[in-house]
Design a protein around this motif. Structure first.
Motif, PDB file in Angstrom:
ATOM      1  N   PRO A 197       0.837  -1.216   0.000  1.00 56.10           N
ATOM      2  CA  PRO A 197       0.000   0.000   0.000  1.00 56.10           C
ATOM      3  C   PRO A 197       0.870   1.264   0.000  1.00 56.10           C
ATOM      4  N   HIS A 198       0.493   2.207  -0.824  1.00 60.42           N
ATOM      5  CA  HIS A 198       1.166   3.499  -0.918  1.00 60.42           C
ATOM      6  C   HIS A 198       0.150   4.614  -0.705  1.00 60.42           C
ATOM      7  N   VAL A 199       0.587   5.652  -0.034  1.00 60.25           N
ATOM      8  CA  VAL A 199      -0.151   6.910  -0.011  1.00 60.25           C
ATOM      9  C   VAL A 199       0.425   7.704  -1.164  1.00 60.25           C
ATOM     10  N   VAL A 200      -0.424   8.085  -2.106  1.00 61.49           N
ATOM     11  CA  VAL A 200       0.040   8.681  -3.365  1.00 61.49           C
ATOM     12  C   VAL A 200      -0.540  10.071  -3.544  1.00 61.49           C
ATOM     13  N   LEU A 201       0.311  10.984  -3.973  1.00 58.67           N
ATOM     14  CA  LEU A 201      -0.131  12.296  -4.424  1.00 58.67           C
ATOM     15  C   LEU A 201       0.168  12.408  -5.905  1.00 58.67           C
ATOM     16  N   LEU A 202      -0.827  12.844  -6.649  1.00 55.28           N
ATOM     17  CA  LEU A 202      -0.687  13.085  -8.084  1.00 55.28           C
ATOM     18  C   LEU A 202      -0.918  14.565  -8.350  1.00 55.28           C
ATOM     19  N   VAL A 203      -0.158  15.113  -9.273  1.00 54.39           N
ATOM     20  CA  VAL A 203      -0.412  16.468  -9.749  1.00 54.39           C
ATOM     21  C   VAL A 203      -0.988  16.339 -11.147  1.00 54.39           C
ATOM     22  N   LEU A 204      -2.143  16.979 -11.333  1.00 55.48           N
ATOM     23  CA  LEU A 204      -2.821  16.963 -12.625  1.00 55.48           C
ATOM     24  C   LEU A 204      -2.804  18.365 -13.213  1.00 55.48           C
ATOM     25  N   ASN A 205      -2.559  18.434 -14.505  1.00 57.13           N
ATOM     26  CA  ASN A 205      -2.637  19.686 -15.237  1.00 57.13           C
ATOM     27  C   ASN A 205      -3.722  19.512 -16.296  1.00 57.13           C
ATOM     28  N   TRP A 206      -4.829  20.206 -16.118  1.00 54.00           N
ATOM     29  CA  TRP A 206      -5.988  20.041 -16.997  1.00 54.00           C
ATOM     30  C   TRP A 206      -6.404  18.578 -17.076  1.00 54.00           C
ATOM     31  N   GLY A 207      -6.335  17.896 -15.932  1.00 57.30           N
ATOM     32  CA  GLY A 207      -6.757  16.503 -15.853  1.00 57.30           C
ATOM     33  C   GLY A 207      -5.691  15.492 -16.243  1.00 57.30           C
ATOM     34  N   ASN A 208      -4.564  15.956 -16.764  1.00 58.88           N
ATOM     35  CA  ASN A 208      -3.496  15.053 -17.188  1.00 58.88           C
ATOM     36  C   ASN A 208      -2.447  14.912 -16.089  1.00 58.88           C
ATOM     37  N   PRO A 209      -2.058  13.672 -15.760  1.00 65.80           N
ATOM     38  CA  PRO A 209      -1.057  13.470 -14.715  1.00 65.80           C
ATOM     39  C   PRO A 209       0.327  13.942 -15.171  1.00 65.80           C
ATOM     40  N   ILE A 210       0.942  14.812 -14.357  1.00 69.65           N
ATOM     41  CA  ILE A 210       2.259  15.337 -14.731  1.00 69.65           C
ATOM     42  C   ILE A 210       3.319  15.054 -13.666  1.00 69.65           C
TER      43      ILE A 210
END
Length: 153
Positions: free
Chosen positions: A44-57
């Motif tokens: 298990p991972h705690v994950v943070l994603l950054v999205l730019n206009w819905g796209n993962p960057i």
């Protein structure tokens, strides 16, 4: 841009992790293949994603290392978005989440030649430690640790 909290099963995180693996392969060649088993997303991972206009960057995660520590993992920002302090902010946000969950330390591993990552982690307050676990006798890696400081009001 928006940051979202998710987990290791998120397809966007898996895609970014695969891009990170490919970048490692481009940078260090076949030596990178020995780390594939360590970099699986089974735990298990705690994950943070950054999205730019819905796209993962960008992404970063942690998994529990031991009773007091989390291991920061899979810190990755797509090339065109680098040098914007995204990785710095992601790691700070993960540290905050870890502290809220009563962890006292954060550890991290990176390539000993990856000066951009090493400098980032030093700026965040990480200090070099003896290599741990899988990386114990691996000179191609450097391990670092940060103790969380609690604020007293």
């Amino acid at each position: 841009m928006e940051t979202i909290l998710t987990n290791e099963k998120d397809e966007r995180f898996i895609e970014l992790s695969n891009e990170l693996n490919n970048e490692y392969y481009s940078n260090i060649g076949e030596d990178s293949l020995k780390y594939l088993d360590y970099n699986t997303l089974e735990d298990p991972h705690v994950v943070l994603l950054v999205l730019n206009w819905g796209n993962p960057i960008a992404c970063a995660s942690y998994r529990i290392f031991d009773e007091q520590s989390v291991e920061i993992r899979r810190v990755y920002v797509k090339k065109r978005y680098r040098n914007k302090k995204i990785a710095y902010k992601l790691v700070k946000a993960l540290e905050k989440l870890a502290m809220e969950n009563n962890f006292k330390y954060s550890i991290i591993e990176t390539g000993s030649e990856n000066m951009a990552a090493i400098n980032l982690y030093k700026k965040l307050g990480y200090e070099k430690i003896d290599n741990f676990g899988f990386f114990k006798d691996d000179d191609a890696c450097i391990c670092m640790r940060k103790e969380f400081k609690t604020l007293i009001f």
